[in-house]
Design a protein around this motif. Structure first.
Motif, PDB file in Angstrom:
ATOM      1  N   ASP A 196       0.859  -1.194   0.000  1.00 17.05           N
ATOM      2  CA  ASP A 196       0.000   0.000   0.000  1.00 17.05           C
ATOM      3  C   ASP A 196       0.890   1.236   0.000  1.00 17.05           C
ATOM      4  N   ARG A 197       0.545   2.215  -0.815  1.00 18.11           N
ATOM      5  CA  ARG A 197       1.378   3.405  -0.917  1.00 18.11           C
ATOM      6  C   ARG A 197       0.568   4.568  -1.469  1.00 18.11           C
ATOM      7  N   CYS A 198       1.205   5.740  -1.470  1.00 16.40           N
ATOM      8  CA  CYS A 198       0.583   6.955  -2.006  1.00 16.40           C
ATOM      9  C   CYS A 198       1.519   7.538  -3.057  1.00 16.40           C
ATOM     10  N   LEU A 199       1.024   7.650  -4.292  1.00 13.39           N
ATOM     11  CA  LEU A 199       1.790   8.180  -5.414  1.00 13.39           C
ATOM     12  C   LEU A 199       1.185   9.503  -5.857  1.00 13.39           C
ATOM     13  N   VAL A 200       2.035  10.477  -6.180  1.00 15.21           N
ATOM     14  CA  VAL A 200       1.557  11.789  -6.607  1.00 15.21           C
ATOM     15  C   VAL A 200       2.399  12.283  -7.775  1.00 15.21           C
ATOM     16  N   THR A 201       1.829  13.191  -8.565  1.00 16.95           N
ATOM     17  CA  THR A 201       2.573  13.841  -9.633  1.00 16.95           C
ATOM     18  C   THR A 201       3.306  15.063  -9.073  1.00 16.95           C
ATOM     19  N   ASN A 202       4.247  15.574  -9.858  1.00 17.48           N
ATOM     20  CA  ASN A 202       5.013  16.741  -9.410  1.00 17.48           C
ATOM     21  C   ASN A 202       4.110  17.936  -9.134  1.00 17.48           C
ATOM     22  N   SER A 203       3.124  18.149 -10.017  1.00 18.34           N
ATOM     23  CA  SER A 203       2.237  19.309  -9.850  1.00 18.34           C
ATOM     24  C   SER A 203       1.438  19.203  -8.555  1.00 18.34           C
ATOM     25  N   TRP A 204       1.032  17.985  -8.179  1.00 21.59           N
ATOM     26  CA  TRP A 204       0.321  17.808  -6.904  1.00 21.59           C
ATOM     27  C   TRP A 204       1.258  18.080  -5.741  1.00 21.59           C
ATOM     28  N   PHE A 205       2.468  17.561  -5.821  1.00 23.22           N
ATOM     29  CA  PHE A 205       3.429  17.750  -4.733  1.00 23.22           C
ATOM     30  C   PHE A 205       3.754  19.225  -4.521  1.00 23.22           C
ATOM     31  N   MET A 206       3.812  20.007  -5.598  1.00 25.49           N
ATOM     32  CA  MET A 206       4.113  21.424  -5.463  1.00 25.49           C
ATOM     33  C   MET A 206       2.992  22.170  -4.743  1.00 25.49           C
ATOM     34  N   LYS A 207       1.764  21.684  -4.856  1.00 21.82           N
ATOM     35  CA  LYS A 207       0.629  22.324  -4.175  1.00 21.82           C
ATOM     36  C   LYS A 207       0.542  21.904  -2.710  1.00 21.82           C
ATOM     37  N   PHE A 208       0.938  20.676  -2.416  1.00 17.41           N
ATOM     38  CA  PHE A 208       0.819  20.152  -1.051  1.00 17.41           C
ATOM     39  C   PHE A 208       2.169  19.590  -0.607  1.00 17.41           C
ATOM     40  N   ALA A 209       3.194  20.440  -0.667  1.00 20.58           N
ATOM     41  CA  ALA A 209       4.562  19.966  -0.444  1.00 20.58           C
ATOM     42  C   ALA A 209       4.807  19.483   0.975  1.00 20.58           C
ATOM     43  N   GLY A 210       3.992  19.910   1.919  1.00 14.51           N
ATOM     44  CA  GLY A 210       4.193  19.490   3.305  1.00 14.51           C
ATOM     45  C   GLY A 210       3.415  18.248   3.684  1.00 14.51           C
ATOM     46  N   SER A 211       2.794  17.583   2.719  1.00 17.48           N
ATOM     47  CA  SER A 211       1.945  16.419   3.018  1.00 17.48           C
ATOM     48  C   SER A 211       2.776  15.249   3.533  1.00 17.48           C
ATOM     49  N   ARG A 212       2.123  14.434   4.384  1.00 23.71           N
ATOM     50  CA  ARG A 212       2.790  13.276   4.964  1.00 23.71           C
ATOM     51  C   ARG A 212       1.890  12.049   4.896  1.00 23.71           C
ATOM     52  N   VAL A 213       2.520  10.895   4.808  1.00 21.20           N
ATOM     53  CA  VAL A 213       1.814   9.615   4.770  1.00 21.20           C
ATOM     54  C   VAL A 213       2.167   8.840   6.033  1.00 21.20           C
ATOM     55  N   PHE A 214       1.139   8.359   6.711  1.00 24.03           N
ATOM     56  CA  PHE A 214       1.343   7.623   7.951  1.00 24.03           C
ATOM     57  C   PHE A 214       0.833   6.193   7.794  1.00 24.03           C
ATOM     58  N   HIS A 215       1.654   5.223   8.177  1.00 25.22           N
ATOM     59  CA  HIS A 215       1.207   3.835   8.250  1.00 25.22           C
ATOM     60  C   HIS A 215       0.634   3.607   9.638  1.00 25.22           C
ATOM     61  N   SER A 229      -2.018  13.092   5.126  1.00 22.60           N
ATOM     62  CA  SER A 229      -2.333  14.411   5.669  1.00 22.60           C
ATOM     63  C   SER A 229      -1.892  15.464   4.673  1.00 22.60           C
ATOM     64  N   LEU A 230      -2.864  16.198   4.108  1.00 27.39           N
ATOM     65  CA  LEU A 230      -2.581  17.184   3.060  1.00 27.39           C
ATOM     66  C   LEU A 230      -2.236  18.521   3.686  1.00 27.39           C
ATOM     67  N   LEU A 231      -1.019  18.955   3.435  1.00 28.13           N
ATOM     68  CA  LEU A 231      -0.551  20.218   3.987  1.00 28.13           C
ATOM     69  C   LEU A 231       0.309  20.927   2.964  1.00 28.13           C
ATOM     70  N   GLY A 232       0.178  22.248   2.930  1.00 23.90           N
ATOM     71  CA  GLY A 232       1.131  23.049   2.176  1.00 23.90           C
ATOM     72  C   GLY A 232       2.405  23.163   2.983  1.00 23.90           C
ATOM     73  N   LEU A 233       3.469  23.578   2.350  1.00 23.19           N
ATOM     74  CA  LEU A 233       4.731  23.714   3.045  1.00 23.19           C
ATOM     75  C   LEU A 233       4.731  24.998   3.856  1.00 23.19           C
ATOM     76  N   SER A 234       4.695  24.877   5.175  1.00 27.68           N
ATOM     77  CA  SER A 234       4.679  26.050   6.038  1.00 27.68           C
ATOM     78  C   SER A 234       5.973  26.097   6.829  1.00 27.68           C
ATOM     79  N   PRO A 235       6.996  26.754   6.304  1.00 30.26           N
ATOM     80  CA  PRO A 235       8.294  26.765   6.975  1.00 30.26           C
ATOM     81  C   PRO A 235       8.233  27.488   8.310  1.00 30.26           C
ATOM     82  N   PRO A 236       9.015  27.045   9.288  1.00 31.02           N
ATOM     83  CA  PRO A 236       9.029  27.715  10.587  1.00 31.02           C
ATOM     84  C   PRO A 236       9.571  29.125  10.466  1.00 31.02           C
TER      85      PRO A 236
END
Length: 444
Positions: A196-215, A229-236
């Motif tokens: 089981d896995r999660c695959l994305v295209t580059n364009s999707w990753f650029m929109k939700f660069a901070g997303s994470r996959v949890f097993h 978990s869909l998240l944009g990249l929110s740098p500290p």
């Protein structure tokens, strides 16, 4: 927003339904994709009511096997575009984004696995839309994704990798257990695989660069649920550290700034003077970038707007001089931006090639997210997240690490060590260095 995918191995099992309710309550996903439901529509409707979702899309089981279902909440603007025994393909829209969400189920029968791969290829019909595809693909990519039993034939993994490449997918990775499927035998042996896995295209990753996959974990199925978990990249928020940008070299005035700083003062000076010049050079270059070189991205956006206005003016006046000049300026800035992203991505082998590609953006963004530190535990195990607390913990750690402590050496131990350095040799080694010795060492 988050999405959950799970091969539940049959929703007819009451224990499975109860565990699904617990997972949904704990993780609160907006979309749930279930594989191998192996039940009828009445049971699927009851499950929908149990987890409190508003909509569902069902692919019926075939005999006693198979079956897919998509559940989603009313807050999600989701429209199913198509479905098959191997997938449910949908589009999610909101005020800012529109992207594809495909729940996929790979064929369990190895002899028929090419059918599922063909379906995945056919789904790759709208490459312009950001795309996330997740679920149970019933295949691994590398041998290290399997533990136990016989090795997976190379051709099977290669065929799956080829489909991933054709669709332009990248694996989002995971957090948690390395494997998502397991089978345990009475003789004590087991098999673990990452199916089981999660695959994305580059364009999707650029929109939700901070997303994470949890097993996640479960007990009612031999597959574990995966949560995206869909998240944009929110740098500290942190103070910007000075970095020399290679693109600055395209402007001759950069060299003048460096020469003016290093040419001031007396010669090379001592070590402290050199460090002061390095610090001053960084400050001067930062000031020069802000006031002379300019922000590349902001300037690019500004020039593109100016270009649109000048093109309309050129249509009326018939004079395209300004249009051509602005296009030249844009090309210069695009080269600078390409250099900046290449430097950030640290892809050193791509020397002045693949200008400003999505590959560079993804490398730089993934590296930033990988290097980001959310927090750290102190000596007492308390989780600290503020920048001041993290800094203090790290400083104290290295102070303790490199601090000397008084130790006791027994005289009897020293008597066992043979004396090699006599007093005359020791005096020669301990005396101050002379200038001629330093010059001789530097010239070697």
């Amino acid at each position: 927003m988050s999405c959950l995918a799970w091969n539940c191995c049959g929703l007819g099992n009451l224990r499975t339904g109860k565990e699904l309710v617990e997972i949904v309550r704990a993780k609160d996903p907006a979309v749930v994709f279930l594989v191998e439901t192996r039940t009828d529509d009445a049971r699927l409707e009851f499950v929908q009511s149990s987890i409190g979702f508003d909509h569902r899309w069902v692919v019926p089981r075939v005999g006693r096997n198979g079956g897919l279902v998509h559940y989603w909440r009313a807050s999600v603007n989701l429209k199913v575009e198509g479905s098959d025994r191997y997938y449910i393909d949908a589009v999610i829209k909101n005020s800012e984004n529109e992207w594809r969400l495909t729940g996929f189920f790979g064929e369990p029968d190895t002899a028929r696995r090419h059918e599922a791969r063909s379906k995945l290829r056919n789904l790759n019909s709208h490459p312009e839309k950001p795309w996330l595809c997740f679920g149970d693909f019933n295949e691994i990519i590398r041998q290290d994704e399997k533990l136990g039993s016989a090795r997976r034939p190379h051709y099977q993994m290669q065929q799956f990798r080829e489909v991933i490449d054709e669709c332009g997918f990248m694996d989002l990775g995971f957090e948690g257990s390395k494997f998502t499927w397991s089978k345990h035998f009475e003789n004590g042996s087991s098999i673990w695989e990452r199916l089981d896995r999660c695959l994305v295209t580059n364009s999707w990753f650029m929109k939700f660069a901070g997303s994470r996959v949890f097993h996640l974990t479960c007990t009612s199925s031999d597959h574990v649920p995966i949560l995206i978990s869909l998240l944009g990249l929110s740098p500290p928020v942190r103070k910007k550290i000075f970095h020399f940008e290679q693109m600055w070299l395209s402007d001759s005035s950069c060299e003048e700034v460096v020469y003016s700083v290093w040419g001031s003062g007396s010669g090379l000076g001592d070590g402290g003077n050199i460090l002061r010049k390095v610090e001053r050079c960084g400050k001067e270059l930062g000031h020069w970038e802000k006031n002379v070189f300019g922000n590349v991205r902001m300037e690019l956006n500004r020039l593109k707007k100016v270009l649109a206005n000048e093109e309309r003016a050129a249509m009326i006046s018939g004079n395209n001089f300004q249009v051509r000049q602005i296009k030249k300026d844009i090309e210069v800035l695009q080269d600078r931006e390409a250099t900046m992203w290449a430097q950030c991505s640290r892809v050193l082998w791509a020397n002045q090639g693949d200008k400003n590609s999505k590959y560079f953006h993804c490398c730089a963004t993934k590296r930033f997210w990988k290097n980001a530190m959310e927090g750290i535990r102190d000596e007492e195990g308390v989780w600290r997240t503020t920048q001041e607390e993290v800094g203090e913990i790290m400083v104290n750690y290295y102070k303790t690490l490199f601090s000397s402590t008084e130790g006791s050496v027994l005289g009897s131990m020293l008597e066992c060590v043979p004396t090699v350095i006599d007093e005359e040799m020791n005096a020669a080694l301990c005396k101050e260095f002379e200038a001629c010795e330093v010059i001789s060492a530097l010239q070697q």
